[in-house]
Structures are given as C-alpha cells and as structure tokens.
Design an enzyme around this catalytic site. Structure first.
Site, PDB file in Angstrom:
ATOM      1  N   ASP A  45      -0.540   4.076  -1.298  1.00 17.39           N
ATOM      2  CA  ASP A  45      -0.681   3.900   0.044  1.00 17.39           C
ATOM      3  C   ASP A  45      -2.062   4.216   0.544  1.00 17.39           C
ATOM      4  O   ASP A  45      -1.512   6.065   0.025  1.00 17.39           O
ATOM      5  CB  ASP A  45       0.525   3.198   0.298  1.00 17.39           C
ATOM      6  CG  ASP A  45       0.286   3.246   1.798  1.00 17.39           C
ATOM      7  OD1 ASP A  45       0.097   1.868   2.176  1.00 17.39           O
ATOM      8  OD2 ASP A  45       1.573   4.081   2.321  1.00 17.39           O
ATOM      9  N   GLU A  99      -5.580   1.495  -1.647  1.00 20.08           N
ATOM     10  CA  GLU A  99      -5.947   1.092  -0.039  1.00 20.08           C
ATOM     11  C   GLU A  99      -6.965   1.876  -0.037  1.00 20.08           C
ATOM     12  O   GLU A  99      -6.628   3.449   0.633  1.00 20.08           O
ATOM     13  CB  GLU A  99      -4.813   0.672   0.431  1.00 20.08           C
ATOM     14  CG  GLU A  99      -3.704  -0.493   1.377  1.00 20.08           C
ATOM     15  CD  GLU A  99      -2.515  -0.201   1.592  1.00 20.08           C
ATOM     16  OE1 GLU A  99      -2.299  -0.516   2.717  1.00 20.08           O
ATOM     17  OE2 GLU A  99      -2.291   1.147   2.023  1.00 20.08           O
TER      18      GLU A  99
END
Ligand code: CA
Length: 651
Positions: free
Chosen positions: A327, A356
């Site tokens: 993340d 990400e």
C-alpha cells in the site's frame, strides 16, 4: 542524532522478539537509548497485573535481553520501557500473536497450530508475474452477506467452508474462487489493525484495515476468539491452507507505510521518533505525513528497513504467503523494496511483489529514491498498479461522470493502444516511448476496479445513466476483455465478475470510499452471481482463454515488439492487433469496437472465434471467413490453428 545511532547500534541478528522453545523463551528488544527495559508476563490478556516482572539486560548493540526458563507457550507479555524517567508499557513490535485489541503480545508455539498437510505445500509456479491472475478480497466481505449461509460469517474460517451454494444453486465462497480460475487471492489487510473493536465483534463494525497496529500478527476480529492469541494464528493458517490445497496462492496487502497511532504506537513507546520520518533536519520538526494518516515509516533507516524485511520474511516462511501488495509504495525507498525482493525470492522463487506507485500526501523522502510509478525501472522485479490503464478504459477515477474508452469517450483510440501494451515502449506507438514507465509487462498491474473509488459497474451508472443495463453490460465486458487480453498482470476486485455494486440506501447513488461503510454496502452479494450469470461466465471464459495462451503473457519488451502488431486501415473507432508466438495458435487477432454500431470486417482465410460480445472461452464458439460482423460495443478474438507439422517417417 539517529544517524549516529544507526552507525553505533545497528543490530543484524534475526532473533528480535520472543524466540520460543519448550525449554526457554528468549526476549530481545532493540532500544539503544532506553534507560530501563523489563518484560512482564501475564496468564491472560485481560489481566491488569503481571505475574512476573523481569528486568532485561542491555548489550553493546542496544539490544535488551532476558532469558526465561520453562515452557511459556500461551503466556502473554509486554515490555516496560523507560525514557527520561518515564516508563511506558507496550506490546513487542515483533509480537507473533496478541490478545484482544493487540495490547499484549503472546509467546506461542507457532508450529503446534499448523493445519494438516501444511508442510506439503508447493508454491504456485509462475514463469513470469504475467502468468498470475489477481483477485482482491476483503475477509469480512467474503462471507458476511445473507446470500451465503456460512457458519463462520465474517471470519477467516469461512474460507474452509467448501460446498457452499447460493439460493439458485450456484457455487459460492472458496468453490466460486476456484471455479472462476484466478491464480492468487490478494487479501485486504489481514494483519492486526486498530479500528474494529475485537472485544465487541457482535456489534456491526467494518473497516478495510489500512490502519495498522501490529504488523506481524493476524487481525483478531476475523478469528472466532480474539481473546486467545493462538486462535487467530491457527485460523489464518487454515484460511491459507484452504486456498493452497485448491492451488490458489495468497497475497497479503501490507501497509508498512504508516501506523494508525503515532505518539501512542508500539514503535514510539519502544524507541520514540526513530521509526518515523520527521520534517526538517532535527527530530523536533514534526512527523512527515506522506500517508495522509499522520505519519510514515522511515523505510530508509537501517533498523526500520530491517524490521520491514524481517516482517515480510516472517509471513513468507511462517505462513507460506505467496506475494505482497504494498500500500502506498511511493513511501518506500527503492533499496528496501529491492532487498525485499531478493530476500523473499530466496524463500519462494515464485513470490510476486507489486504495489501502489504513489503516496497519500507530500513526503520528505527523496523523490529519486521513492518507489513511485515513474521510477518503476528502479525496482525491476516489482509490479505497479497501472492507473493509466484504469482511467483510459473507464474514465477518470476521481470524476464520476467522465467517460473512458469503453463507455463512449471520444478520442481514446490512441490511448487505448498505449495501455494494451502494458505501458511499455512499442515501435508502432512513438508517442508512448516518451512516457512509458516500464520496459516489461510484468511491471504493469492492469485493472479498472479495486477497493478504492467506485466499482466499474457503479461508475458506468454515472457515466451512462441513460443507457440500458444491457448496453452497460456490454461496456463492462469490453473492460474485462481489455484486462485479460492486454500485456501485463490482470487484476480484478472480488465480485467484479458479477457486477459488484456499493449502493447507498435507495440505490441511486454509490459509495466511492467505503472504508468504514456498513456490510450492506461492502459485502459480496452472492445472489448477483446467478442474476448476472452471463457476465460471470464471460469473465471466467476470458481468464481460461488467457491462461491457455502464452501470447497474452509475454514478459519482455522485445517479445512484445516482435509478436504484437497493431493493424491499420480499420474502420473508424476500431482497434485491432495481431499476436504471434503463442504456444498453441498460429496467430491471434483481437478487434475492439467501442462504437454503438456493428462493423463488418474481412478475413483472409478461416479463423476460429474464441471471444465475442456474448461468450469467451478456450473452445471455439464458431468460425469465420471472408466478411464477418463485429457487434457494437464488443471485442472479438480470432485464432488460426497452427498447420500440422509434416510427418517425417523415422529412418
Ligand atoms: Ca485488531
């Protein structure tokens, strides 16, 4: 100041935390500036007073140690750490399990709770990341809705419930995942997070889990008894085992980029400020907040990096985790991520890493070192979510009414070629070469929908409100075809295969940030599988077709340049490309017609049709030759069977 600490006190041992054996447990905590550290033992996580308080001894590397003889299996513990004359009690940052709400660690025999057959697991073999088909799933969403009669609603154990069907008799639960054909399930945060109160799991509560508390132990609210540290470990292992025995890999969504608490976190109590990035040049400038959640972990500091690497390796070894999704990976420095790949690849050569390539706010991390998407070449073994793919296919993610390629945007034809290649340089797309951010399809995670933002189906409602459901289904199917027929790693959110929707009450507006919304919004509605069976079968067919044909799973830019050719002189609006080098077919031709009207094309020779607007699969659904029609808002895939090799008699 911390630079001196790192030079003087770096500790490389692999024994931080509580190392258990039947004869003794060795407690070690790195706290070089602490004035005093003791370990406290408890019989239960609900007790207020420890039954033993044991001072620890500091070594020259800043590690405090205490050996406790006897079998401590099932004993809870905390550390009391003193700075500036003040002592604070904290859970061990390395704790492998905990009592309710993660306040006390637990010493436990991790092996004793392994499910039967645990040691027989052979990792899913991949030639390349592009062989994977990723499926993002939240543990509670999976089983909490009334449309599934699970015994263990909202719990890890719902994954061991095989043989489940919905009211229409269609497979649901883990059998559904197997039937769909995805290779890996990406579990949304399943480590211990803070928001859901584990002492009140009977109350309606929900969170995605991007609010980390303890990184090395499973979330308690998904277990059948959060008050017993052994239960969460045993039950999470059973979930993993259930997927593994069906040949499905498990990817963990990890959130080492920040912690839910800052001043009160276990990291702060163990060593104030060390684990976080601070603004300015001193430790007094306040916390950098690139996560948008008040702090960010300083991945570049040696002992923070070591912590993250230790944690990843722990999950990979102890829980046989097959991959990790980072993340806000833009908050990690490249050396940490590259070393993670090296270390994890040694444990499991088929490990998958991706994340990400952005942050949640401005960070003090040197932008050149950050794992941002535009720096993807710095971490060549790690995939990045391709938000260019997402936005090109369905329209801007943050503007609910803005259209994309499948739902009627004008002028998207050139952009669609750029994403079909997995955003790598291609000789026929000179423009792309300037801003392609990777050289390999294995770095591009192709998706149109994830837990964040509107689902694809809800987005199509906003962009195409006046179109019929049938027309919007055509758009959805085209988006699916683009995900599975493009170069890169295909990724879908659970339920996307039956038009997942997150409606607010009334059903005319939809939740684009459901991180703490009720189950009614978030849960998987298993009845939709039967309601939209045709859509489900289409996704399943596309997955099977992709898995059967290596031409969709190329791994280098040279392969793509040699084997993927875009066709010109096509009717206005139609995009087409030919793939060669497939394991089975002589050539594969894909045409995409996003316009409302049918178009007629001409084929030189006979081709099998494997995918059209109606169906998709590994068996031909028809043949064409000469003139043929590509329906409006559809994709067609043609394949030419390889000529039989002439039979040469043996001498
Ligand atoms: Ca928790």
């Amino acid at each position: 100041m911390f630079r001196e600490i790192d030079e003087k006190y770096f500790y490389g041992g692999n024994d931080l935390g509580a190392v258990y054996s039947k004869e003794e447990t060795v407690f070690k905590v790195w706290a070089p500036l602490a004035e005093e550290v003791s370990v406290r033992l408890y019989h239960k996580c609900t007790e207020e007073k420890p039954y033993r308080r044991l001072p620890m001894t500091k070594g020259k590397d800043g590690v405090w140690t205490k050996v406790v003889f006897g079998n401590l299996d099932g004993v809870y513990y905390t550390y009391k750490v003193k700075y500036c004359g003040l002592s604070e009690e904290t859970i061990d940052i390395y704790a492998k399990s905990a009592g309710a709400n993660g306040a006390m660690g637990m010493v436990m025999d991790m092996e004793a709770v392994n499910p039967p057959g645990w040691d027989n697991y052979k990792p899913i073999e991949l030639e390349s990341y592009t062989d994977a088909v990723l499926y993002e799933l939240h543990v509670r969403d999976f089983s909490i809705d009334e449309s599934g009669k699970f015994c263990y609603k909202g719990r890890f154990l719902a994954f061991v419930e095989g043989g489940m069907i919905n009211a229409s008799g269609d497979k649901i639960g883990i059998d559904h995942i197997k039937e769909l054909g995805v290779t890996h399930v990406q579990l949304m945060p399943s480590f211990d997070y803070i928001t859901v109160d584990e002492t009140a799991v009977h109350k309606p509560q929900f969170n995605w889990g991007y609010d980390p508390m303890n990184f090395n132990l499973p979330e308690g609210s998904y277990s059948t008894n959060p008050f017993d540290g052994k239960t969460r470990v045993a039950e999470f292992k059973r979930l993993i085992n259930a997927l593994h025995t069906r040949g499905i890999g498990v990817i963990m969504d990890v959130v080492y980029n920040h912690t839910a608490q800052t001043a009160d976190s276990c990291f702060t109590k163990t060593f104030p400020k060390y684990y976080y990035r601070m603004n300015g040049t001193t430790e007094n400038g306040g916390y950098s907040n690139g996560s948008g959640c008040s702090n960010e972990l300083a991945t570049e500091k040696p002992m923070v990096r070591k912590y993250i690497l230790d944690s990843l390796c722990f999950w990979a070894k102890e829980y046989k985790i097959d991959g990790f999704r980072f993340d806000l990976m833009g908050l990690y420095d490249k050396d940490t991520i590259n070393e993670a790949y090296e270390r994890l690849h040694e444990i499991n050569p088929n490990v998958i890493l991706y994340g990400e390539g952005w942050t949640g706010g401005a960070s003090v991390l040197d932008g050149r070192l950050a794992c941002m998407k535009h720096n993807a070449r710095n971490t060549p073994n790690v995939g990045y979510f391709n938000n260019d793919f997402r936005d090109t296919v369905k329209g801007n993610n943050f503007k609910s009414k803005e259209k994309g390629y499948v739902n009627g945007a004008s002028g998207a034809d050139e952009f669609i070629k750029e994403v079909i290649t997995g955003r790598i340089p291609h000789p026929q797309i000179p423009n792309l070469n300037k801003y392609a951010w990777t050289d390999t399809p294995a770095q591009s995670v192709n998706y149109v929908e994830a837990h964040d933002n509107l689902t694809l189906w809800d987005k199509l409602y906003y962009t195409n409100t006046t179109d019929s459901i049938q027309e919007r289904i055509k758009m959805d199917k085209m988006a699916a075809a683009l995900i599975f027929l493009s170069q890169g790693i295909p990724f879908i959110q659970a339920g996307q295969e039956f038009l997942r929707s997150k409606p607010f009450p009334g059903g005319k507006s939809f939740d684009d940030n459901s991180y703490r919304s009720p189950d009614a919004v978030n849960s998987l509605k298993w009845d939709r599988k039967s309601e939209y069976k045709d859509v489900y079968e289409y996704y399943r067919g596309l997955i099977a077709f992709r898995k059967a044909h290596s031409a969709f799973r190329m791994n280098t830019k040279e392969q793509v340049a040699a084997n993927m050719r875009f066709l010109d002189k096509l009717p206005r609006g139609v995009t087409g490309f030919i793939l060669t080098g497939d394991n089975e077919l002589e050539e594969i031709i894909v045409f995409i017609n996003p316009g409302e009207c049918d178009v007629t094309l001409f084929a030189f020779g006979q081709y099998n049709v494997y995918v059209n607007g109606e169906k998709a699969g590994t068996e031909p659904i028809g043949t064409i030759e000469g003139n043929y029609v590509v329906s409006g808002r559809s994709v067609i895939v043609l394949g030419k069977i390889k000529a039989e090799e002439p039979c040469v008699p043996e001498e």
